[in-house]
Design an enzyme around this catalytic site. Sequence first.
Site, PDB file in Angstrom:
ATOM      1  N   SER A  41      49.574  42.967  36.977  1.00 11.12           N
ATOM      2  CA  SER A  41      49.434  42.121  35.789  1.00 11.12           C
ATOM      3  C   SER A  41      49.607  42.926  34.513  1.00 11.12           C
ATOM      4  O   SER A  41      49.344  44.144  34.484  1.00 11.12           O
ATOM      5  CB  SER A  41      48.042  41.477  35.795  1.00 11.12           C
ATOM      6  OG  SER A  41      47.765  40.878  34.547  1.00 11.12           O
TER       7      SER A  41
ATOM      8  N   LEU B 227      51.066  30.283  41.854  1.00  8.39           N
ATOM      9  CA  LEU B 227      52.289  31.059  42.071  1.00  8.39           C
ATOM     10  C   LEU B 227      52.672  31.043  43.541  1.00  8.39           C
ATOM     11  O   LEU B 227      53.844  30.896  43.886  1.00  8.39           O
ATOM     12  CB  LEU B 227      52.107  32.499  41.567  1.00  8.39           C
ATOM     13  CG  LEU B 227      51.656  32.642  40.109  1.00  8.39           C
ATOM     14  CD1 LEU B 227      51.750  34.088  39.657  1.00  8.39           C
ATOM     15  CD2 LEU B 227      52.471  31.756  39.183  1.00  8.39           C
TER      16      LEU B 227
ATOM     17  N   ASP C 293      40.303  35.683  54.827  1.00  5.40           N
ATOM     18  CA  ASP C 293      39.554  36.304  53.738  1.00  5.40           C
ATOM     19  C   ASP C 293      39.990  37.765  53.671  1.00  5.40           C
ATOM     20  O   ASP C 293      39.845  38.499  54.644  1.00  5.40           O
ATOM     21  CB  ASP C 293      38.050  36.188  54.053  1.00  5.40           C
ATOM     22  CG  ASP C 293      37.192  36.722  52.923  1.00  5.40           C
ATOM     23  OD1 ASP C 293      37.713  37.493  52.085  1.00  5.40           O
ATOM     24  OD2 ASP C 293      35.994  36.376  52.893  1.00  5.40           O
TER      25      ASP C 293
ATOM     26  N   ILE D 140      42.226  31.859  51.073  1.00  2.98           N
ATOM     27  CA  ILE D 140      40.892  31.406  51.490  1.00  2.98           C
ATOM     28  C   ILE D 140      40.765  29.898  51.277  1.00  2.98           C
ATOM     29  O   ILE D 140      39.912  29.255  51.865  1.00  2.98           O
ATOM     30  CB  ILE D 140      39.723  32.144  50.773  1.00  2.98           C
ATOM     31  CG1 ILE D 140      39.969  32.235  49.271  1.00  2.98           C
ATOM     32  CG2 ILE D 140      39.461  33.500  51.382  1.00  2.98           C
ATOM     33  CD1 ILE D 140      38.744  32.679  48.502  1.00  2.98           C
TER      34      ILE D 140
ATOM     35  N   TYR E 123      39.411  43.000  35.835  1.00  3.87           N
ATOM     36  CA  TYR E 123      40.570  42.450  36.540  1.00  3.87           C
ATOM     37  C   TYR E 123      41.782  43.367  36.340  1.00  3.87           C
ATOM     38  O   TYR E 123      42.441  43.793  37.312  1.00  3.87           O
ATOM     39  CB  TYR E 123      40.838  41.028  36.016  1.00  3.87           C
ATOM     40  CG  TYR E 123      42.198  40.472  36.320  1.00  3.87           C
ATOM     41  CD1 TYR E 123      42.573  40.170  37.628  1.00  3.87           C
ATOM     42  CD2 TYR E 123      43.119  40.234  35.289  1.00  3.87           C
ATOM     43  CE1 TYR E 123      43.838  39.648  37.900  1.00  3.87           C
ATOM     44  CE2 TYR E 123      44.374  39.697  35.554  1.00  3.87           C
ATOM     45  CZ  TYR E 123      44.728  39.416  36.852  1.00  3.87           C
ATOM     46  OH  TYR E 123      45.968  38.901  37.128  1.00  3.87           O
TER      47      TYR E 123
HETATM   48  C1  15L Z   1      47.147  37.088  34.194  1.00 10.22           C
HETATM   49  O1  15L Z   1      47.161  38.142  34.836  1.00 10.22           O
HETATM   50  C2  15L Z   1      46.434  35.888  34.668  1.00 10.22           C
HETATM   51  O2  15L Z   1      46.476  35.771  36.082  1.00 10.22           O
HETATM   52  C3  15L Z   1      46.926  34.612  34.014  1.00 10.22           C
HETATM   53  O3  15L Z   1      45.967  33.599  34.237  1.00 10.22           O
HETATM   54  C4  15L Z   1      47.171  34.791  32.516  1.00 10.22           C
HETATM   55  O4  15L Z   1      45.973  35.071  31.857  1.00 10.22           O
HETATM   56  C5  15L Z   1      48.140  35.930  32.302  1.00 10.22           C
HETATM   57  O5  15L Z   1      47.677  37.101  32.926  1.00 10.22           O
HETATM   58  C6  15L Z   1      48.402  36.215  30.832  1.00 10.22           C
HETATM   59  O6  15L Z   1      48.150  37.337  30.383  1.00 10.22           O
HETATM   60  O7  15L Z   1      48.894  35.317  30.141  1.00 10.22           O
END
Ligand code: 15L
Length: 274
Positions: A118, A22, A59, A42, A143
Amino acid sequence: MEPTLSTIPARPVLLTGASGNLGRQITAYLGSLGWTLRLTDIAPFPDAIPAGSSFTKVDLSNGVDVLRIAEGCGMILHFGGVSVERPFEEVLGPNISGLYHIYEAARREGARVLFASSNHSIGFHERATKLDDDCEFRPDGYYGLSKAYGELMGRMYWFKHGVENVNVRIGSCFPAPTEERGLSTWLSFADLCRLCERATLAPSTGACVIWGASANTRSFWGNDARTAIDWAPLDSADVYANQVAGKVSGNPVIERYQGGAYTAMEYTRKLPPV
Ligand code: 15L
């Protein structure tokens, strides 16, 4: 990609995670608009660096280096850190401490932050539920949990220090959807790039949330702050409907929840009745 605006921000824009998939798209787009970018990652930056921009290896777990690279910047596009599900110990440094360093730098510089959040911060909502931006966090792993934490950190820095932040809950940002779920979650590179542009140029944002998805008819997501920053997606996953038809996992956990495959990783609960 056609630029939508010709305005150039008064101060440089810091982009973390510049060497990622991205970050490279955003660099190419904003670079083509003539913006002055401070690129960091990094990993080495694999493409040509746009004229007037620079790349420095940083970093995120080194707070002093983050403060130094952010000096003079008015906007931080924060795409750095762990971007997939990983064990807690691996997420901790870049996504928890690293984010704190980003927000401290933003506070010091009076900069705005765009946080690449996300859909995995809300991944355990069922696919049948249409969500607005004020929905409950339901992270689907460590995550996603770090992304929920990042959004909350933004709220704290806004209410306590007046640091503006735009939290983009990115769905699936790839060249094209790869499965049926993507018809709901897909975000085109072009829509993402324009979103970064608008979030930087908006006169004010407060602390807000945007669903990072293109104009997909099957979207899981509804209201957010897009009008306030004058962004609307121009692409749609709908045109890929035939291409991905029938591409499903067959796993009842994955197919039930918005977060898809991440929800089923290490899943040990008995799947509750619908
Ligand atoms: C994300 O947050 C990830 O970075 C990406 O690799 C995908 O897994 C995406 O979500 C997704 O949910 O499709």
